[in-house]
Scaffold this active site. Sequence first.
Site, PDB file in Angstrom:
ATOM      1  N   VAL A  59      11.481  -6.705  36.399  1.00 35.98           N
ATOM      2  CA  VAL A  59      11.667  -6.833  34.934  1.00 35.98           C
ATOM      3  C   VAL A  59      11.049  -8.006  34.066  1.00 35.98           C
ATOM      4  O   VAL A  59      11.116  -7.954  32.866  1.00 35.98           O
ATOM      5  CB  VAL A  59      13.173  -6.568  34.771  1.00 35.98           C
ATOM      6  CG1 VAL A  59      13.621  -5.222  35.037  1.00 35.98           C
ATOM      7  CG2 VAL A  59      13.935  -7.725  35.044  1.00 35.98           C
ATOM      8  N   SER A 137      28.389 -10.903  31.225  1.00 34.77           N
ATOM      9  CA  SER A 137      29.335 -11.713  32.122  1.00 34.77           C
ATOM     10  C   SER A 137      30.420 -12.243  31.454  1.00 34.77           C
ATOM     11  O   SER A 137      30.197 -12.836  30.485  1.00 34.77           O
ATOM     12  CB  SER A 137      28.496 -12.837  33.181  1.00 34.77           C
ATOM     13  OG  SER A 137      29.150 -13.509  34.077  1.00 34.77           O
ATOM     14  N   TYR A 150      23.029 -20.054  33.842  1.00 33.83           N
ATOM     15  CA  TYR A 150      23.415 -18.509  33.924  1.00 33.83           C
ATOM     16  C   TYR A 150      24.287 -18.032  32.900  1.00 33.83           C
ATOM     17  O   TYR A 150      24.021 -17.084  32.359  1.00 33.83           O
ATOM     18  CB  TYR A 150      24.092 -18.425  35.298  1.00 33.83           C
ATOM     19  CG  TYR A 150      24.529 -16.910  35.511  1.00 33.83           C
ATOM     20  CD1 TYR A 150      23.731 -15.844  35.762  1.00 33.83           C
ATOM     21  CD2 TYR A 150      25.851 -16.527  35.548  1.00 33.83           C
ATOM     22  CE1 TYR A 150      24.005 -14.404  36.087  1.00 33.83           C
ATOM     23  CE2 TYR A 150      26.335 -15.312  35.847  1.00 33.83           C
ATOM     24  CZ  TYR A 150      25.483 -14.119  36.118  1.00 33.83           C
ATOM     25  OH  TYR A 150      25.906 -12.962  36.235  1.00 33.83           O
ATOM     26  N   SER A 153      22.254 -17.452  29.627  1.00 32.17           N
ATOM     27  CA  SER A 153      21.417 -16.367  29.843  1.00 32.17           C
ATOM     28  C   SER A 153      22.571 -15.161  29.586  1.00 32.17           C
ATOM     29  O   SER A 153      22.138 -14.294  28.797  1.00 32.17           O
ATOM     30  CB  SER A 153      20.709 -16.061  31.192  1.00 32.17           C
ATOM     31  OG  SER A 153      21.604 -15.581  32.157  1.00 32.17           O
ATOM     32  N   LYS A 154      23.657 -15.086  30.165  1.00 33.99           N
ATOM     33  CA  LYS A 154      24.589 -14.053  29.675  1.00 33.99           C
ATOM     34  C   LYS A 154      25.203 -13.896  28.368  1.00 33.99           C
ATOM     35  O   LYS A 154      25.207 -12.792  28.012  1.00 33.99           O
ATOM     36  CB  LYS A 154      25.674 -14.006  30.921  1.00 33.99           C
ATOM     37  CG  LYS A 154      25.032 -13.685  32.249  1.00 33.99           C
ATOM     38  CD  LYS A 154      24.253 -12.220  32.567  1.00 33.99           C
ATOM     39  CE  LYS A 154      23.690 -11.899  33.498  1.00 33.99           C
ATOM     40  NZ  LYS A 154      23.140 -10.396  33.749  1.00 33.99           N
ATOM     41  N   ILE A 183      32.617  -9.740  40.773  1.00 34.00           N
ATOM     42  CA  ILE A 183      32.553  -8.487  41.514  1.00 34.00           C
ATOM     43  C   ILE A 183      31.963  -8.866  42.814  1.00 34.00           C
ATOM     44  O   ILE A 183      31.113  -9.645  43.167  1.00 34.00           O
ATOM     45  CB  ILE A 183      31.766  -7.768  40.620  1.00 34.00           C
ATOM     46  CG1 ILE A 183      32.323  -7.409  39.277  1.00 34.00           C
ATOM     47  CG2 ILE A 183      31.781  -6.179  41.279  1.00 34.00           C
ATOM     48  CD1 ILE A 183      33.522  -6.949  39.088  1.00 34.00           C
TER      49      ILE A 183
END
Length: 242
Positions: A59, A137, A150, A153-154, A183
């Site tokens: 991607v 997230s 991270y 980014s979310k 999860i």
Amino acid sequence: MSLSGRVALVTGGTRGIGLATARALAEAGATVVLTGRDESRAKEAASAAGAAAGLALDVTDAKAVSALVRGVAKEHGKLDIVVANAGIMEDALLGMIKEELVDTTLSTNVAGTLHTVQAAARAMMRKKSGAIVVLASIVGEYGSAGQTVYAASKAAVANIARSAAKELGRSGIRVNAVAPGVIETDLTSGLSEDAKAENSSRTPLGRLGRPEEVANAIRFLVSDEASFITGQVLGIDGGLVL
Ligand code: NAD
């Protein structure tokens, strides 16, 4: 919540939430194409999920995303559902963040999601209908120590959904995000037992989540049952507040 007659694409569908989502959409009657970085793993996952095809896609490659999405829409005559699920997570305390980590995280999670949403919108525009879900997230909302890159980014991914929803609504295209808590997938398999126990104990439902529980929410969001829902970021986190 039938998706019979719908054509769906799920990126990063070889395992975890993506695989569970491909399976849930296929079980609801959709013709599903899933992608993975490795072609043979994508094919294996497709047959395990009851998907029509498994294709190789990175991607981060905008041209490849655009070509693949156009190809799927052409082969199946249309594209109704796109789940931009592909993502990576690597932890690093602020002082330890390397440029490479910033580049790979932002190019996969932010640019990869953006490429997918752009290509989906182009394919859906012709029919003036469609539903897109992106994977944000819980840490994108609250932040998380050791996860600055991270989490950033979310947060960006959540805002891709909010902004794209505003832009695409008049074209009949809905865009939503899901924001999972913790999860149990390969992504979180590196968490220590102590960290898992601590997250479970801070979660009102008292446990970590399962990929199928995220997939079920995505299946709802892309279905006609959610026909007046767009621009939302839906927490799927057992009530966890970080
Ligand atoms: P996972 O690591 O099990 O699966 C991620 C998938 O994305 C894999 O199929 C992987 O091959 C694919 N992928 C990674 N980089 C790619 C690239 N450049 N091009 C194409 N595919 C690529 O992770 P998961 O837990 O199933 O996570 C799925 C999504 O949900 C991710 O975006 C993740 O950030 C998000 N998420 C997961 C959790 C969690 O607790 N597991 C929580 C919040 C958000």
